[in-house]
Design an enzyme around this catalytic site. Structure first.
Site, PDB file in Angstrom:
ATOM      1  N   ASP A   7       0.881  -1.014  -0.031  1.00  0.00           N
ATOM      2  CA  ASP A   7      -0.043  -0.196  -0.091  1.00  0.00           C
ATOM      3  C   ASP A   7       0.874   1.179   0.014  1.00  0.00           C
ATOM      4  O   ASP A   7       2.154   1.031   0.451  1.00  0.00           O
ATOM      5  CB  ASP A   7      -0.853  -0.101   1.072  1.00  0.00           C
ATOM      6  CG  ASP A   7      -1.658   1.309   1.461  1.00  0.00           C
ATOM      7  OD1 ASP A   7      -2.289   1.677   0.349  1.00  0.00           O
ATOM      8  OD2 ASP A   7      -1.787   1.737   2.311  1.00  0.00           O
ATOM      9  N   ASP A   9       0.002   5.090   1.017  1.00  0.00           N
ATOM     10  CA  ASP A   9      -0.118   6.319   2.156  1.00  0.00           C
ATOM     11  C   ASP A   9      -0.101   5.394   3.174  1.00  0.00           C
ATOM     12  O   ASP A   9      -1.122   4.440   3.732  1.00  0.00           O
ATOM     13  CB  ASP A   9      -1.308   7.027   1.816  1.00  0.00           C
ATOM     14  CG  ASP A   9      -1.248   7.575   0.342  1.00  0.00           C
ATOM     15  OD1 ASP A   9      -0.264   7.793  -0.107  1.00  0.00           O
ATOM     16  OD2 ASP A   9      -2.452   7.976  -0.208  1.00  0.00           O
ATOM     17  N   GLU A  18      -7.024  12.372   8.768  1.00  0.00           N
ATOM     18  CA  GLU A  18      -8.179  11.598   8.103  1.00  0.00           C
ATOM     19  C   GLU A  18      -9.089  12.687   7.100  1.00  0.00           C
ATOM     20  O   GLU A  18      -9.243  13.833   7.885  1.00  0.00           O
ATOM     21  CB  GLU A  18      -9.323  11.143   9.057  1.00  0.00           C
ATOM     22  CG  GLU A  18     -10.558  10.079   8.796  1.00  0.00           C
ATOM     23  CD  GLU A  18      -9.938   9.020   7.865  1.00  0.00           C
ATOM     24  OE1 GLU A  18      -9.028   8.456   8.235  1.00  0.00           O
ATOM     25  OE2 GLU A  18     -10.531   8.809   6.833  1.00  0.00           O
ATOM     26  N   CYS A 100     -11.795  -2.267  -8.932  1.00  0.00           N
ATOM     27  CA  CYS A 100     -10.310  -2.019  -8.609  1.00  0.00           C
ATOM     28  C   CYS A 100     -10.106  -1.170  -7.233  1.00  0.00           C
ATOM     29  O   CYS A 100      -8.791  -1.042  -6.681  1.00  0.00           O
ATOM     30  CB  CYS A 100      -9.595  -1.398  -9.603  1.00  0.00           C
ATOM     31  SG  CYS A 100     -10.062   0.201 -10.157  1.00  0.00           S
TER      32      CYS A 100
HETATM   33 MG   LIG Z   1      -2.654   3.151   3.579  1.00  0.00          MG
HETATM   34 ZN   LIG Z   2     -11.372   1.509  -9.243  1.00  0.00          ZN
END
Ligand SMILES: [Mg+2]
Ligand SMILES: [Zn+2]
Length: 192
Positions: A7, A9, A18, A100
């Site tokens: 991943d 971030d 947030e 996705c």
């Molecule tokens: Mg993340």
């Molecule tokens: Zn997507």
């Protein structure tokens, strides 16, 4: 293991508070030890992919070209430090619009279409959120949770930490563990 899916971030760069998004290179603050950890994966012969949900595009906060620019600038930085990413894949959509957005499998399918030698069973998914860990679990990958900044974690990250097979404070520690395990399982090493 043959491939590692990361991943972005919260694993490679600091997660924004947030409700805020990394929309330009100036927001991309690399976490400690990341280029070195990625170089270790490269040198171990593992394919390295970045799979990222970038809903900021659907929200109109940045464009897909902005995401591409952040990815290519990051790639240049990595290359200057002896590391590289084999493929970047991101979902620009909002929830419920596509196949996705993690935890749905589309980003894995895009990588597998370009790199037909990879298999989910011989891959690990390293992430800091529940969609990351669910994505990896559903595909049958080894899942690794990275504890993010406690002030910036979603409440569902507790569940993600429990669902993942492994849990570490940082990418560097996760990579240490994976490569030690990789070495101990290698027939070349056990014959030596
Ligand atoms: Mg993340
Ligand atoms: Zn997507």
């Amino acid at each position: 293991m043959t491939a590692v899916f990361l991943d972005r971030d919260g694993v490679l760069n600091e997660k924004m508070p947030e409700g805020r998004y990394v929309t330009s290179w100036s927001d991309f603050n690399l976490l400690p030890g990341v280029p070195e950890s990625m170089a270790r994966l490269n040198h171990a012969g593992l394919q390295v992919f970045v799979v990222s949900n970038q809903r900021c595009v659907a929200l109109g906060l940045c464009t897909a070209a902005d995401v591409d620019f952040i990815q290519s600038t990051f790639q240049n930085l990595l290359q200057s430090r002896g590391a590289h990413v084999d493929g970047f894949y991101f979902c620009p959509h909002d929830e419920g619009q596509c196949n996705c957005r993690k935890p749905l499998p589309g980003l894995y399918e895009q990588a597998a279409a370009e790199f037909p030698e990879i298999t989910a069973e011989s891959s690990a998914m390293i992430g800091d959120s529940l969609p990351d860990i669910e994505f990896g679990r559903r595909l049958g990958m080894l899942t690794v949770f990275i504890d993010g900044d406690p002030g910036r974690q979603k409440s569902s990250s507790q569940a993600a930490g429990k669902l993942a097979e492994l849990r570490f404070p940082s990418l560097a520690e996760a990579v240490d563990h994976l490569l030690k395990n990789q070495a101990s399982k290698s027939p070349l090493i056990s014959q030596a």
